[in-house]
Every structure is written in C-alpha cells, then in structure tokens.
Design a protein around this motif. Structure first.
Motif, PDB file in Angstrom:
ATOM      1  N   ARG A 144       0.884  -1.118  -0.098  1.00 42.99           N
ATOM      2  CA  ARG A 144      -0.098   0.054   0.031  1.00 42.99           C
ATOM      3  C   ARG A 144       0.989   1.295  -0.039  1.00 42.99           C
ATOM      4  NH1 ARG A 144      -5.448   0.728   2.694  1.00 42.99           N
ATOM      5  NH2 ARG A 144      -5.802   2.795   2.859  1.00 42.99           N
ATOM      6  N   TYR A 145       0.734   2.076  -0.819  1.00 41.78           N
ATOM      7  CA  TYR A 145       1.292   3.536  -0.841  1.00 41.78           C
ATOM      8  C   TYR A 145       0.244   4.588  -0.403  1.00 41.78           C
ATOM      9  CZ  TYR A 145       4.770   1.321  -4.076  1.00 41.78           C
ATOM     10  OH  TYR A 145       5.655   0.508  -4.691  1.00 41.78           O
ATOM     11  N   GLU A 146       0.720   5.344   0.401  1.00 46.54           N
ATOM     12  CA  GLU A 146      -0.145   6.295   1.308  1.00 46.54           C
ATOM     13  C   GLU A 146      -0.176   7.633   0.660  1.00 46.54           C
ATOM     14  OE1 GLU A 146       1.185   5.902   5.405  1.00 46.54           O
ATOM     15  OE2 GLU A 146      -0.172   4.037   5.534  1.00 46.54           O
ATOM     16  N   SER A 147      -1.229   8.224   0.416  1.00 43.68           N
ATOM     17  CA  SER A 147      -1.262   9.692   0.085  1.00 43.68           C
ATOM     18  C   SER A 147      -0.478   9.903  -1.150  1.00 43.68           C
ATOM     19  CB  SER A 147      -0.948  10.423   1.176  1.00 43.68           C
ATOM     20  OG  SER A 147      -1.902  10.420   2.255  1.00 43.68           O
ATOM     21  N   VAL A 148      -0.542   9.238  -2.268  1.00 42.37           N
ATOM     22  CA  VAL A 148       0.107   9.227  -3.333  1.00 42.37           C
ATOM     23  C   VAL A 148      -0.823   9.955  -4.550  1.00 42.37           C
ATOM     24  CG1 VAL A 148       2.084   7.577  -3.119  1.00 42.37           C
ATOM     25  CG2 VAL A 148      -0.074   6.949  -4.108  1.00 42.37           C
ATOM     26  N   GLY A 149      -1.939  10.180  -4.326  1.00 43.57           N
ATOM     27  CA  GLY A 149      -2.757  10.776  -5.255  1.00 43.57           C
ATOM     28  C   GLY A 149      -3.450  12.045  -4.334  1.00 43.57           C
ATOM     29  N   PHE A 150      -3.738  12.977  -5.456  1.00 45.61           N
ATOM     30  CA  PHE A 150      -4.660  13.960  -4.947  1.00 45.61           C
ATOM     31  C   PHE A 150      -5.686  14.526  -5.617  1.00 45.61           C
ATOM     32  CE2 PHE A 150      -5.458  18.461  -3.900  1.00 45.61           C
ATOM     33  CZ  PHE A 150      -5.867  18.324  -2.515  1.00 45.61           C
ATOM     34  N   LYS A 151      -7.005  14.136  -5.588  1.00 44.00           N
ATOM     35  CA  LYS A 151      -7.980  14.517  -6.453  1.00 44.00           C
ATOM     36  C   LYS A 151      -9.187  14.785  -5.711  1.00 44.00           C
ATOM     37  CE  LYS A 151     -10.125  12.288 -10.627  1.00 44.00           C
ATOM     38  NZ  LYS A 151     -10.361  11.159 -11.462  1.00 44.00           N
ATOM     39  N   PHE A 152     -10.100  15.520  -6.345  1.00 38.43           N
ATOM     40  CA  PHE A 152     -11.168  16.342  -5.490  1.00 38.43           C
ATOM     41  C   PHE A 152     -10.843  16.520  -4.095  1.00 38.43           C
ATOM     42  CE2 PHE A 152     -13.384  12.864  -8.562  1.00 38.43           C
ATOM     43  CZ  PHE A 152     -13.530  13.941  -9.579  1.00 38.43           C
ATOM     44  N   ASP A 153      -9.645  17.328  -4.025  1.00 41.02           N
ATOM     45  CA  ASP A 153      -9.405  17.889  -2.660  1.00 41.02           C
ATOM     46  C   ASP A 153      -9.179  16.997  -1.563  1.00 41.02           C
ATOM     47  OD1 ASP A 153      -9.321  20.431  -3.636  1.00 41.02           O
ATOM     48  OD2 ASP A 153     -11.339  20.821  -3.579  1.00 41.02           O
ATOM     49  N   ARG A 154      -8.825  15.559  -2.142  1.00 40.93           N
ATOM     50  CA  ARG A 154      -8.394  14.639  -0.843  1.00 40.93           C
ATOM     51  C   ARG A 154      -7.277  13.814  -1.379  1.00 40.93           C
ATOM     52  NH1 ARG A 154     -11.683   9.861  -0.875  1.00 40.93           N
ATOM     53  NH2 ARG A 154     -12.926   9.732  -2.551  1.00 40.93           N
ATOM     54  N   TRP A 155      -6.482  13.425  -0.230  1.00 37.48           N
ATOM     55  CA  TRP A 155      -5.291  12.635  -0.687  1.00 37.48           C
ATOM     56  C   TRP A 155      -5.837  11.091  -0.673  1.00 37.48           C
ATOM     57  CZ3 TRP A 155      -1.091  14.632  -1.841  1.00 37.48           C
ATOM     58  CH2 TRP A 155      -0.947  15.959  -1.644  1.00 37.48           C
ATOM     59  N   LEU A 156      -5.096  10.258  -1.467  1.00 36.68           N
ATOM     60  CA  LEU A 156      -5.643   8.827  -1.683  1.00 36.68           C
ATOM     61  C   LEU A 156      -4.418   7.973  -1.952  1.00 36.68           C
ATOM     62  CD1 LEU A 156      -7.549  10.028  -4.941  1.00 36.68           C
ATOM     63  CD2 LEU A 156      -8.650   9.193  -3.026  1.00 36.68           C
ATOM     64  N   ASP A 157      -4.928   6.754  -1.201  1.00 33.41           N
ATOM     65  CA  ASP A 157      -3.960   5.739  -0.922  1.00 33.41           C
ATOM     66  C   ASP A 157      -4.147   4.848  -2.355  1.00 33.41           C
ATOM     67  OD1 ASP A 157      -3.366   6.775   1.325  1.00 33.41           O
ATOM     68  OD2 ASP A 157      -3.955   5.065   2.680  1.00 33.41           O
ATOM     69  N   ILE A 158      -3.028   3.979  -2.578  1.00 28.71           N
ATOM     70  CA  ILE A 158      -3.174   2.934  -3.669  1.00 28.71           C
ATOM     71  C   ILE A 158      -2.784   1.694  -2.905  1.00 28.71           C
ATOM     72  CG2 ILE A 158      -3.172   4.378  -5.767  1.00 28.71           C
ATOM     73  CD1 ILE A 158      -0.248   3.423  -6.075  1.00 28.71           C
ATOM     74  N   VAL A 159      -3.324   0.480  -3.378  1.00 26.91           N
ATOM     75  CA  VAL A 159      -2.657  -0.716  -3.087  1.00 26.91           C
ATOM     76  C   VAL A 159      -2.383  -1.430  -4.382  1.00 26.91           C
ATOM     77  CG1 VAL A 159      -4.046  -1.172  -0.909  1.00 26.91           C
ATOM     78  CG2 VAL A 159      -5.162  -1.766  -3.407  1.00 26.91           C
ATOM     79  N   HIS A 160      -1.574  -2.270  -4.318  1.00 27.82           N
ATOM     80  CA  HIS A 160      -0.868  -3.081  -5.266  1.00 27.82           C
ATOM     81  C   HIS A 160      -1.298  -4.629  -5.139  1.00 27.82           C
ATOM     82  CE1 HIS A 160       1.457   0.275  -6.665  1.00 27.82           C
ATOM     83  NE2 HIS A 160       2.086  -0.613  -7.498  1.00 27.82           N
ATOM     84  N   LEU A 161      -1.848  -5.040  -5.938  1.00 33.44           N
ATOM     85  CA  LEU A 161      -2.059  -6.721  -5.923  1.00 33.44           C
ATOM     86  C   LEU A 161      -1.308  -7.348  -7.001  1.00 33.44           C
ATOM     87  CD1 LEU A 161      -4.700  -5.360  -4.904  1.00 33.44           C
ATOM     88  CD2 LEU A 161      -5.674  -7.575  -4.508  1.00 33.44           C
ATOM     89  N   GLN A 162      -1.054  -8.610  -6.911  1.00 40.11           N
ATOM     90  CA  GLN A 162      -0.201  -9.186  -7.772  1.00 40.11           C
ATOM     91  C   GLN A 162      -0.590 -10.544  -7.947  1.00 40.11           C
ATOM     92  OE1 GLN A 162       3.953  -9.063  -7.114  1.00 40.11           O
ATOM     93  NE2 GLN A 162       4.661 -10.215  -8.663  1.00 40.11           N
ATOM     94  N   LYS A 163      -0.401 -11.008  -9.207  1.00 42.67           N
ATOM     95  CA  LYS A 163      -0.614 -12.482  -9.435  1.00 42.67           C
ATOM     96  C   LYS A 163       0.328 -13.070 -10.729  1.00 42.67           C
ATOM     97  CE  LYS A 163      -4.373 -15.436 -11.867  1.00 42.67           C
ATOM     98  NZ  LYS A 163      -4.479 -16.504 -10.904  1.00 42.67           N
ATOM     99  N   ALA A 164       0.859 -14.112 -10.288  1.00 42.76           N
ATOM    100  CA  ALA A 164       1.676 -14.776 -11.215  1.00 42.76           C
ATOM    101  C   ALA A 164       0.888 -15.443 -12.452  1.00 42.76           C
ATOM    102  CB  ALA A 164       2.577 -15.865 -10.830  1.00 42.76           C
ATOM    103  N   LEU A 165       1.340 -15.130 -13.755  1.00 45.97           N
ATOM    104  CA  LEU A 165       0.496 -15.707 -14.838  1.00 45.97           C
ATOM    105  C   LEU A 165       1.001 -17.172 -15.344  1.00 45.97           C
ATOM    106  CD1 LEU A 165       0.233 -12.185 -16.834  1.00 45.97           C
ATOM    107  CD2 LEU A 165      -1.364 -13.474 -15.241  1.00 45.97           C
TER     108      LEU A 165
END
Ligand SMILES: CC(C)(COP(=O)(O)OP(=O)(O)OC[C@H]1O[C@@H](n2cnc3c(N)ncnc32)[C@H](O)[C@@H]1OP(=O)(O)O)[C@@H](O)C(=O)NCCC(=O)NCCS
Length: 165
Positions: free
Chosen positions: A144-165
C-alpha cells in the motif's frame, strides 16, 4: 438480459470506450487522470497497445461496447517487460453483474498468451469491489502506498495486488 460477448478491441469501439472512461475520470477517484482524454488520444493509446501485441478486450452487448480491459507494461524500462498492469472499466450501468470477473478472467488468459509472467493491479485503496474482484481471481495484496494521489481535494492511497500468470 441480452448476451454479452467478450472479443478483441475494434477501432469502432473507440467512441464508446472514451465515453465509458470519461465518466470515471470526471466523477471518481478510480483513475488518477483528471482531464478526460479525447477520442483521438484514446485511439492513440490503444494503437500503441495493438502495435505491441498487448491484450485489449471489449465486452459487447446489443452491439455496443459496455466494458473494456487491457494489459500494458507496468513500467517502461526493459527489465520490466514480462510484468504487466491491468486496467478494466465497465460502463456505469454494467457494474455489479459479474461482468468484471468475466473480463478479467479472459484478460489473464490473454496476458499469459502474450508472454507476460506477472500482472499487477494498482487500485485506489477505497475501491473495495475492485480489490475483491482481483482477490477472487487469485491476486494477493503486496503493498500500500499512502497519500500518493490528490484528486477532488483529498489525498488517496493505492494498493498493489499481484498474480503470477
Ligand atoms: C471494478 C469492476 C471491474 C468490478 O466488476 P463488477 O462486475 O462490477 O464486480 P462487482 O463490483 O459487482 O463485484 C466484485 C466483487 O466485489 C464485491 N463488492 C461489491 N461492493 C463491495 C464493497 N463495497 N465492499 C466489498 N466487496 C464489495 C462483490 O460482492 C463482488 O464479490 P463477490 O463476487 O464475491 O460477491 C467494475 O465495477 C468497474 O468497472 N468499476 C468501475 C471502474 C473500476 O473501478 N475499475 C477498476 C480499476 S482498478
């Protein structure tokens, strides 16, 4: 309900896909883009995917594109070339019907066939349905990356999920 067909992208889909995506750019924090791309820009992006042989799938119902999904390079540098990131967008009227799972399932198969070995999903953390969809199809959370986005006047976290193909 009419039958839904999942098939490769065609150039005649550009207008419907641009409209589907515009909604999420202008109204939601699902994408971190803030200016809706034009049809020409979307066509240019998709042309690059087609040229690279990357999977680009469309869900069609009653002759209209109602969703799309693609895999693209996770990062441009060469050593990342076996790792892709998925993108999946349904028309707002098509969410909640199981179509996301069908599209993502097909995208996983197509991405493996295209030679990718790992797929990453980069998801705005608060989007529980998207996280759940990926987990159901075998992705596991890897960070999880915290507060890496800012849109509509608020800070946003992103999560990464991964799958081996
Ligand atoms: C995300 C998306 C692809 C999911 O596809 P979908 O067919 O609509 O899937 P749903 O949202 O109905 O369901 C996915 C799962 O999340 C669950 N879910 C829905 N809302 C939820 C919530 N608030 N909390 C937890 N789980 C939730 C559903 O129950 C379902 O799980 P289940 O099959 O075990 O019941 C689709 O909704 C979409 O295109 N959304 C807009 C764009 C987007 O978010 N794209 C993803 C960018 S990474």
């Amino acid at each position: 309900m009419s039958e839904t067909v999942i098939r490769p992208f065609a150039w005649s889909d550009v207008s419907a896909i641009t409209a589907i995506y515009r909604h999420y750019v202008e109204e939601t924090v699902i994408t971190f883009e803030t200016e809706a791309p034009s049809e020409a820009t979307m066509a240019d992006r998709f042309g690059k995917l087609v040229d690279l042989g990357h999977p680009l799938l469309v869900a069609e119902r009653d002759g209209m594109a109602i969703g799309y999904a693609y895999a693209s390079f996770y990062r441009p540098r060469a050593a990342y070339r076996f790792t892709c990131e998925d993108s999946i967008y349904l028309h707002r009227d098509a969410v909640g019907q199981g179509l996301g799972g069908q599209l993502l399932g097909r995208l996983l198969e197509a991405s493996a066939a295209a030679g990718f070995k790992q797929m990453l999903a980069v998801i705005t953390a608060e989007r529980a349905n998207s996280v759940r969809l990926h987990e159901k199809l075998g992705f596991r959370p890897v960070g999880r990356y915290e507060s890496v986005g800012f849109k509509f006047d608020r800070w946003l976290d992103i999560v990464h999920l991964q799958k081996a193909l």
